[in-house]
Each structure stands twice: as structure tokens, then as C-alpha cells.
Design an enzyme around this catalytic site. Sequence first.
Site, PDB file in Angstrom:
ATOM      1  N   SER A  32     171.597 -24.640  39.167  1.00  0.00           N
ATOM      2  CA  SER A  32     170.601 -23.887  39.926  1.00  0.00           C
ATOM      3  C   SER A  32     171.139 -22.771  40.811  1.00  0.00           C
ATOM      4  CB  SER A  32     169.786 -24.862  40.770  1.00  0.00           C
ATOM      5  OG  SER A  32     170.673 -25.658  41.549  1.00  0.00           O
ATOM      6  N   LYS A  54     166.177 -19.635  43.227  1.00  0.00           N
ATOM      7  CA  LYS A  54     165.197 -19.506  44.306  1.00  0.00           C
ATOM      8  C   LYS A  54     164.460 -18.167  44.301  1.00  0.00           C
ATOM      9  CE  LYS A  54     165.180 -23.232  46.874  1.00  0.00           C
ATOM     10  NZ  LYS A  54     164.064 -23.859  47.573  1.00  0.00           N
TER      11      LYS A  54
HETATM   12  C1  PLP Z   1     171.137 -23.981  44.434  1.00  0.00           C
HETATM   13  C2  PLP Z   1     169.978 -24.864  44.758  1.00  0.00           C
HETATM   14  N1  PLP Z   1     169.670 -25.854  43.913  1.00  0.00           N
HETATM   15  C3  PLP Z   1     168.655 -26.691  44.141  1.00  0.00           C
HETATM   16  C4  PLP Z   1     167.871 -26.566  45.288  1.00  0.00           C
HETATM   17  C5  PLP Z   1     166.749 -27.525  45.515  1.00  0.00           C
HETATM   18  O1  PLP Z   1     165.518 -26.904  45.305  1.00  0.00           O
HETATM   19  P1  PLP Z   1     164.176 -27.565  45.774  1.00  0.00           P
HETATM   20  O2  PLP Z   1     164.184 -27.575  47.283  1.00  0.00           O
HETATM   21  O3  PLP Z   1     163.119 -26.695  45.221  1.00  0.00           O
HETATM   22  O4  PLP Z   1     164.151 -28.948  45.276  1.00  0.00           O
HETATM   23  C6  PLP Z   1     168.151 -25.538  46.203  1.00  0.00           C
HETATM   24  C7  PLP Z   1     167.357 -25.367  47.406  1.00  0.00           C
HETATM   25  O5  PLP Z   1     167.638 -24.566  48.263  1.00  0.00           O
HETATM   26  C8  PLP Z   1     169.228 -24.663  45.932  1.00  0.00           C
HETATM   27  O6  PLP Z   1     169.547 -23.664  46.764  1.00  0.00           O
END
Ligand code: PLP
Length: 330
Positions: free
Chosen positions: A307, A56
Site C-alpha cells: 500500500s 491514500k
Molecule cells: C501505507 C498505508 N497502508 C495502509 C494504511 C491503512 O489504511 P486504512 O486506514 O484505510 O485501513 C495506511 C493508512 O494510512 C497507509 O498509509
Amino acid sequence: MTTTPPLPSHADVQDAARRLHGVARVTPVVRDDGALVPGVIVFLKCEGLQRTGAFKFRGMYNRVATLDEDLRRRGVVTASAGNAGAGTALAARLHGVPCVVVMLQNAVPRKIEMVRALGAEIMFVDGTAKELFAQADRLVAERGLAHVHPCDDPAVIAGQGTVCLELVEQVDHLDAILAPTGGGGMLAGCALALEGTPRSIRLIGVEAQGAAKLAASLKAGQRVEASNVETIADGLAIGWYGEMNFEIVRHHVSDVLSVSDDEILRTIADAWTHLRLPLEPAGAAALAALHKHRDAFAGLRIGVMLSGGNVDLDLLRLALQRQSTAASTA
Ligand SMILES: Cc1ncc(COP(=O)(O)O)c(C=O)c1O
């Protein structure tokens, strides 16, 4: 009258990458040949090692960096489950911009601590994602703050796309990339990043079963809301898909998979056991989906967006307890 900004492009992702150069970390890619997902060659993009522990930061930094002087003086506000808040708080601090983060009362403690330690003002809301955004809108109206949207904004999307640009530079000949999707900034950014790659790489979105709306939206040809929002993946716990993100994703995504909380927990335990890699639930979702559908990916080279790594120790412990119970009853 409000006007909708134009959709970002591949060139915007490249600009974001230049802006983030030397600021965001180039996160490592770990190759796994079957220990985590039997039969599949997996390349794990470890964004838990990004600043503030999640991808993020990329998008939030790109947004704050491109605000005009007047808005920077007034300050920014973001509505966040936690990672967007921490990313914005750090980006704001690096630019000397005042920052308010609107968070849910029951947000993951580690994320609250991070936002606080980064010097942002926290405003707690007791409710759902809808109330979070409403509170952020109120602060924009009352204090004249700039709303740094956590996912549905051209600069945020472009910044998130840099994670995918980086992955395809780090790994040759990927057949597909799996990325988690909540409001859609990550997936839309990846779609734009892949527009510039000569080889066709399939892009697959992974949503939490307890907050699923993208597969249904693609089928309906328009955005539909999730019928319920109940998932341990706080980063994916949003009931609607971003408007811009949907416009981008609908033309680029080849498939959407979904995973349950149990599958996510199992993956959190596996990643810890095999790699000593802490994953938060949203960060584990794409790997969980790959494991679940491994037969469909047999022999292929698959990139997986891990992520985020901001997992609370209690949850990690729960995942490991379940793993050992499952092993002893097998
Ligand atoms: C660790 C993590 N992965 C994935 C996401 C999903 O991202 P997006 O809202 O851009 O789809 C988030 C959103 O906060 C997140 O914190």
C-alpha cells in the site's frame, strides 16, 4: 443534528475510478513465483509508485473532488500519520483548495517533507491519534474547514476501492487478496470493489499486532478498541476501526491476520533484497502475513496490496542490518 451518510457501494467505486482516470497512476503489478513467498504465486500491487507514494491519494482525491464549491473555498483539514496528509495536500493543490494537515510531532520525516513541499499548512500535535482527530475537529469548528477523514468517509472509501478494481482488471483468476488495514478505508474499499466481480475472490485483512482490533471486533460483532497501540507501522497505528468501514468489512472479509513488527521488518528487507522495492511498514504488512501463513496459500494465486513506499532510509537500513545479522547467525 448530524446524520450518518449512506454507505458507499460498488457503483461509487466505479464513479471514483472515472474521476481518478488520468489523475492517479495505474500502478504496476509485479508477479513473483516463489522468491518472496515460497510455494505461492504472488501478484504485488505496487502502490508505493502511486502519486505521493501510497494508495491514500486515490481516496483523498475522490473526496476533495466531490466537495461543494463553498467547502472548497473554505479549505480542508485532515488528521494523518502522513500518507493521508500528503494525498490530501496534493488533491487540494490540484483543485486550488487551501489545506491544513494535522500530524504527530514524531511523524516519519519523509512524510512531513512531502506534505510541506505540496504547500499544505502543517499543524503538529504531540500525542496519539485521538488527539490528532480532536485537533482536526477544533479546526473544523474554528475555521469552518471541511474535514477530509483519512479513512471513514464514503468518498474516501470509494476512492480507495479503485486500487482493488484495478488489480482484478490487471490479474485474472486470483484466489485471494490480502490488504493491510488500519482504520479500514482500504479494506472496505476493496470489499466494495470485489462486490462487482463475477468470481469469488477471498478478501483477507492484515492488521499490525501492535494496533489490532478488527479480528476482535468481528468476533465481538461490534467495534472494540485496540488494547494498545504500539507498532512501527505508522499507517496502521490507529486504535479504533472506522464505523462505516466496519459495517462494510464485517459482511465481506473472510479472514483477518496479524503481523508483528519483526515480521514487517523482515519483509521490508526481503522486498528490497529481491526486488529493490522500497516498502514502508504498513505497505509491507500484507506481504509479511502471506509469508507467515504461506502453507495455507500454497499453489494459489494471491494478490497483495503493497500500500505504500514512504519508508525512511534509517528504517530500511535497520531492516537490512537485521537481515544480515539473522543470515550470519543462521
Ligand atoms: C501505507 C498505508 N497502508 C495502509 C494504511 C491503512 O489504511 P486504512 O486506514 O484505510 O485501513 C495506511 C493508512 O494510512 C497507509 O498509509
